[in-house]
Design an enzyme around this catalytic site. Structure first.
Site, PDB file in Angstrom:
ATOM      1  N   SER A 116       0.816  -1.208   0.000  1.00 16.62           N
ATOM      2  CA  SER A 116       0.000   0.000   0.000  1.00 16.62           C
ATOM      3  C   SER A 116       0.852   1.261   0.000  1.00 16.62           C
ATOM      4  O   SER A 116       0.318   2.366   0.102  1.00 16.62           O
ATOM      5  CB  SER A 116      -0.882  -0.001   1.251  1.00 16.62           C
ATOM      6  OG  SER A 116      -0.064  -0.309   2.365  1.00 16.62           O
TER       7      SER A 116
ATOM      8  N   THR B  29      -1.996   3.190   4.267  1.00  9.84           N
ATOM      9  CA  THR B  29      -1.035   4.300   4.207  1.00  9.84           C
ATOM     10  C   THR B  29      -0.153   4.299   5.439  1.00  9.84           C
ATOM     11  O   THR B  29      -0.628   3.981   6.526  1.00  9.84           O
ATOM     12  CB  THR B  29      -1.830   5.630   4.212  1.00  9.84           C
ATOM     13  OG1 THR B  29      -2.575   5.684   3.024  1.00  9.84           O
ATOM     14  CG2 THR B  29      -0.950   6.848   4.346  1.00  9.84           C
TER      15      THR B  29
ATOM     16  N   THR C 270       1.733   6.938   0.453  1.00 11.71           N
ATOM     17  CA  THR C 270       0.810   5.859   0.101  1.00 11.71           C
ATOM     18  C   THR C 270       0.773   5.605  -1.401  1.00 11.71           C
ATOM     19  O   THR C 270       1.109   6.499  -2.193  1.00 11.71           O
ATOM     20  CB  THR C 270      -0.622   6.244   0.555  1.00 11.71           C
ATOM     21  OG1 THR C 270      -1.481   5.112   0.433  1.00 11.71           O
ATOM     22  CG2 THR C 270      -1.206   7.374  -0.275  1.00 11.71           C
TER      23      THR C 270
ATOM     24  N   ARG D  46      -7.017   9.320  -9.640  1.00 13.04           N
ATOM     25  CA  ARG D  46      -7.577   9.573  -8.306  1.00 13.04           C
ATOM     26  C   ARG D  46      -6.456   9.930  -7.319  1.00 13.04           C
ATOM     27  O   ARG D  46      -5.423   9.277  -7.243  1.00 13.04           O
ATOM     28  CB  ARG D  46      -8.324   8.326  -7.817  1.00 13.04           C
ATOM     29  CG  ARG D  46      -8.981   8.484  -6.438  1.00 13.04           C
ATOM     30  CD  ARG D  46      -8.108   7.963  -5.321  1.00 13.04           C
ATOM     31  NE  ARG D  46      -8.788   7.926  -4.028  1.00 13.04           N
ATOM     32  CZ  ARG D  46      -8.163   7.688  -2.872  1.00 13.04           C
ATOM     33  NH1 ARG D  46      -6.867   7.480  -2.854  1.00 13.04           N
ATOM     34  NH2 ARG D  46      -8.829   7.665  -1.743  1.00 13.04           N
ATOM     35  N   VAL D  47      -6.691  10.988  -6.547  1.00 11.12           N
ATOM     36  CA  VAL D  47      -5.777  11.381  -5.477  1.00 11.12           C
ATOM     37  C   VAL D  47      -6.567  11.359  -4.178  1.00 11.12           C
ATOM     38  O   VAL D  47      -7.710  11.824  -4.134  1.00 11.12           O
ATOM     39  CB  VAL D  47      -5.195  12.796  -5.750  1.00 11.12           C
ATOM     40  CG1 VAL D  47      -4.452  13.326  -4.546  1.00 11.12           C
ATOM     41  CG2 VAL D  47      -4.285  12.766  -6.974  1.00 11.12           C
ATOM     42  N   GLY D  48      -5.981  10.803  -3.134  1.00 15.31           N
ATOM     43  CA  GLY D  48      -6.674  10.708  -1.846  1.00 15.31           C
ATOM     44  C   GLY D  48      -6.269  11.808  -0.884  1.00 15.31           C
ATOM     45  O   GLY D  48      -5.805  12.878  -1.285  1.00 15.31           O
ATOM     46  N   ASP D  49      -6.458  11.528   0.393  1.00 20.38           N
ATOM     47  CA  ASP D  49      -6.162  12.513   1.438  1.00 20.38           C
ATOM     48  C   ASP D  49      -4.668  12.647   1.732  1.00 20.38           C
ATOM     49  O   ASP D  49      -4.216  13.670   2.239  1.00 20.38           O
ATOM     50  CB  ASP D  49      -6.860  12.099   2.742  1.00 20.38           C
ATOM     51  CG  ASP D  49      -6.369  10.736   3.224  1.00 20.38           C
ATOM     52  OD1 ASP D  49      -6.359   9.784   2.411  1.00 20.38           O
ATOM     53  OD2 ASP D  49      -5.980  10.619   4.400  1.00 20.38           O
TER      54      ASP D  49
ATOM     55  N   GLY E  40      -6.932   5.235   5.749  1.00 18.17           N
ATOM     56  CA  GLY E  40      -8.285   4.757   5.470  1.00 18.17           C
ATOM     57  C   GLY E  40      -8.848   5.420   4.233  1.00 18.17           C
ATOM     58  O   GLY E  40      -8.098   5.940   3.413  1.00 18.17           O
TER      59      GLY E  40
ATOM     60  N   GLY F 174      -9.711   7.848   1.929  1.00 12.89           N
ATOM     61  CA  GLY F 174      -9.296   9.244   1.852  1.00 12.89           C
ATOM     62  C   GLY F 174     -10.434  10.204   1.574  1.00 12.89           C
ATOM     63  O   GLY F 174     -10.421  11.344   2.041  1.00 12.89           O
TER      64      GLY F 174
HETATM   65  N1  ASP Z   1      -5.794   7.223   2.828  1.00 16.78           N
HETATM   66  C1  ASP Z   1      -5.369   6.520   1.644  1.00 16.78           C
HETATM   67  C2  ASP Z   1      -6.085   7.055   0.437  1.00 16.78           C
HETATM   68  O1  ASP Z   1      -7.280   7.299   0.507  1.00 16.78           O
HETATM   69  C3  ASP Z   1      -5.615   5.071   1.704  1.00 16.78           C
HETATM   70  C4  ASP Z   1      -4.871   4.354   2.773  1.00 16.78           C
HETATM   71  O2  ASP Z   1      -4.924   4.691   3.953  1.00 16.78           O
HETATM   72  O3  ASP Z   1      -4.182   3.402   2.402  1.00 16.78           O
HETATM   73  O4  ASP Z   1      -5.473   7.160  -0.587  1.00 16.78           O
END
Ligand code: ASP
Length: 325
Positions: free
Chosen positions: A84, A187, A205, A215-218, A239, A241
């Site tokens: 991950s 992450t 991550t 896609r981009v997360g948090d 988690g 994002g």
């Molecule tokens: N927070 C990350 C995301 O949404 C995912 C993760 O915690 O692995 O990209």
């Protein structure tokens, strides 16, 4: 005599305590002079254990928290078994490994990369964005070009193991992204307090496995996946994002600590805000926080969120308390 930043903040707080800040904060050692403190490292999931080791080594040698957090998260970034983060990360639904990372120091400086491909250590590219550019965030092709200019090597990050998992997913999922899967995250977010009582954080991550391309997360978003305010504390997230971004979780936690909440209470409140928004079935979010006094907190939406804490000579894995009973 010129007013130092700390004196200015103290005076401002006294002046405005009745308006926006709990008077409690004036009693905390967030505003006292710096003294040597016991270093602390806290990070998400079991890959936090070797990451904490690398970070603590730097802190024990009297190093800075910013160097510790970078060195710490580079460990899972380079580990092909950590599916991950970095090299060996699970790809998007089209088979591309795309990475997000950010870093923040005790001065409030920060650097971030999003949607970066082919570079094993996105956290170190984020550090270069912070140290070498006037910007905070670079993404995609531009982030890659910057990394190559800075001497990073272009590599294929998709391991055979990750490729096989993606191929199995393709058969099962019919090309629909799996945002809900409670096992589809991990992450690494890592926070450190050094002996100078300075805080820093890093978050890196490969994002949600089998996400849509682009896609981009948090995790690279300052205030969502990570936030550090050296006067108060620091927080990081893992988690889904999308849930963290909608509530700007890490910034929220630091602001709640500013108002006098303990790190634990602040993490709980930030999770409650997510739950209040609606359907969170099968979704996981986990938060970690630490304050200037070295108190820490951890809380999640669901069972199963593990974090690694290295403090007072012990580096151990714990399971966080959670909301959904
Ligand atoms: N927070 C990350 C995301 O949404 C995912 C993760 O915690 O692995 O990209």
């Amino acid at each position: 005599m010129p007013t130092t930043r700390r004196q200015f903040i103290t005076q401002s707080l006294i002046g405005t305590a009745g308006l926006s800040l709990s008077p409690k904060i004036l009693g905390q050692n967030t505003l006292t002079e710096k003294k040597a403190v016991e270093p602390l490292v806290i990070s998400t999931w079991s890959h936090g254990i070797p990451a904490n080791e690398a970070a603590m080594k730097i802190l024990q040698d009297k190093g800075k928290a910013i160097d510790a957090v970078e060195a710490g998260v580079r460990v899972p970034e380079a580990d092909p078994e950590a599916t991950s983060v970095g090299y060996g990360g699970l790809p998007d639904r089209d088979g591309n490994v795309t990475l997000d990372a950010c870093i923040m120091n005790e001065k409030g400086d920060c650097g971030s990369v999003a949607f970066l491909q082919h570079i094993k250590h996105p956290i170190s590219v984020a550090r270069k964005v912070m140290d070498e550019t006037p910007h905070v965030m670079l993404s995609g092709e531009g982030a890659l070009r910057f990394a190559l200019e800075q001497g990073f090597k272009k590599e294929d990050l998709l391991t055979e193991n990750a490729k096989q998992k993606w191929e199995a997913w393709k058969k099962e999922a019919d090309y629909h992204p799996w945002i809900y899967d409670e096992h589809n995250h991990d992450t690494i977010g890592l926070l450190a307090l050094d002996i100078q009582q300075d805080l820093s954080g890093a978050c890196t991550t490969s994002g949600l496995a089998y996400k849509m391309h682009g896609r981009v997360g948090d995790s690279p978003i300052i205030g969502a996946g990570l936030f550090v305010d050296n006067e108060i504390g620091a927080a990081t997230a893992t988690g889904v994002g999308e849930l963290v971004m909608k509530t700007l979780g890490s910034f929220l936690i630091v602001e709640l600590m500013r108002q006098g909440m303990t790190p634990q209470k602040a993490c709980q409140e930030a999770i409650a805000r997510i739950a209040q928004r609606g359907d969170i079935k099968r979704m996981q979010v986990g938060y970690l926080a630490v304050n200037k006094a070295g108190e820490y907190g951890a809380y999640a939406l669901r069972p199963g969120f593990e974090y690694a804490l290295y403090h007072k000579g012990e580096n151990k894995l714990y399971e966080a308390d959670y909301l959904q009973r």
